[in-house]
Design a protein around this motif. Structure first.
Motif: not given
Length: 161
Positions: A70-75, A102-112
């Motif tokens: 809910d708190e993230s914008e999925w890009l 999220q909160r103005g910061n862009t994050h990259a969630h890299h997962e296996l």
């Protein structure tokens, strides 16, 4: 046209929508991964819990998952690699990067991500965060009294050191 958030190039109703609504099963581990990403983007947190393998739900925190969605914008979703997870497999892995803001910061969630099939249905089991490897500098170490490698002509300790 309502493009699918998983960026398959298909419309949502012809891609992840039927999987999330339960009218169609995911055909592969990758299809399940894409539908889970789309569920984050569409804020369908109930599906995220349903698509988690029953043996792994005890470690799940549905409230935290809902809050993250809910708190993230999925890009963007990038599928880097898959191993197994096809129609004749019982397990598979998907190497992916989910980019979100999220909160103005862009994050990259890299997962296996790891997936298992139980009674013909694909489930997400767990994932391992992929971190960048250690970078080694093979160049000789610059001493305090050596000339600065930036080319200023000064000693390293008086310049960049």
């Amino acid at each position: 046209m309502n493009p699918c958030p998983c960026q398959s190039g298909k419309e949502y109703d012809a891609c992840c929508g039927p999987i999330i609504s339960g009218t169609q099963a995911a055909a592969s581990a990758e299809a399940l991964m894409r539908s889970r990403y789309s569920a984050f983007a569409m804020r369908e947190s109930g599906y995220l819990e349903q698509s988690l393998h029953p043996d792994y739900r005890h470690d799940s925190d549905p409230a935290a998952t809902k809050k993250w969605a809910d708190e993230s914008e999925w890009l963007k979703l990038e599928i880097l690699n898959t191993s197994g997870g096809g129609e004749n497999d019982e397990a598979g892995t998907v190497d992916f990067i989910a980019t979100y803001r999220q909160r103005g910061n862009t994050h990259a969630h890299h997962e296996l991500g790891h997936f298992k099939r139980a009674k013909g249905i694909w489930y997400y089991t767990n994932g391992k965060i992929v971190t960048p490897g250690t970078v080694r500098n093979d160049a000789p170490k610059v001493g305090r009294n050596d000339p600065c490698p930036c080319g200023s002509g000064k000693k390293y300790k008086k310049c960049c050191g």
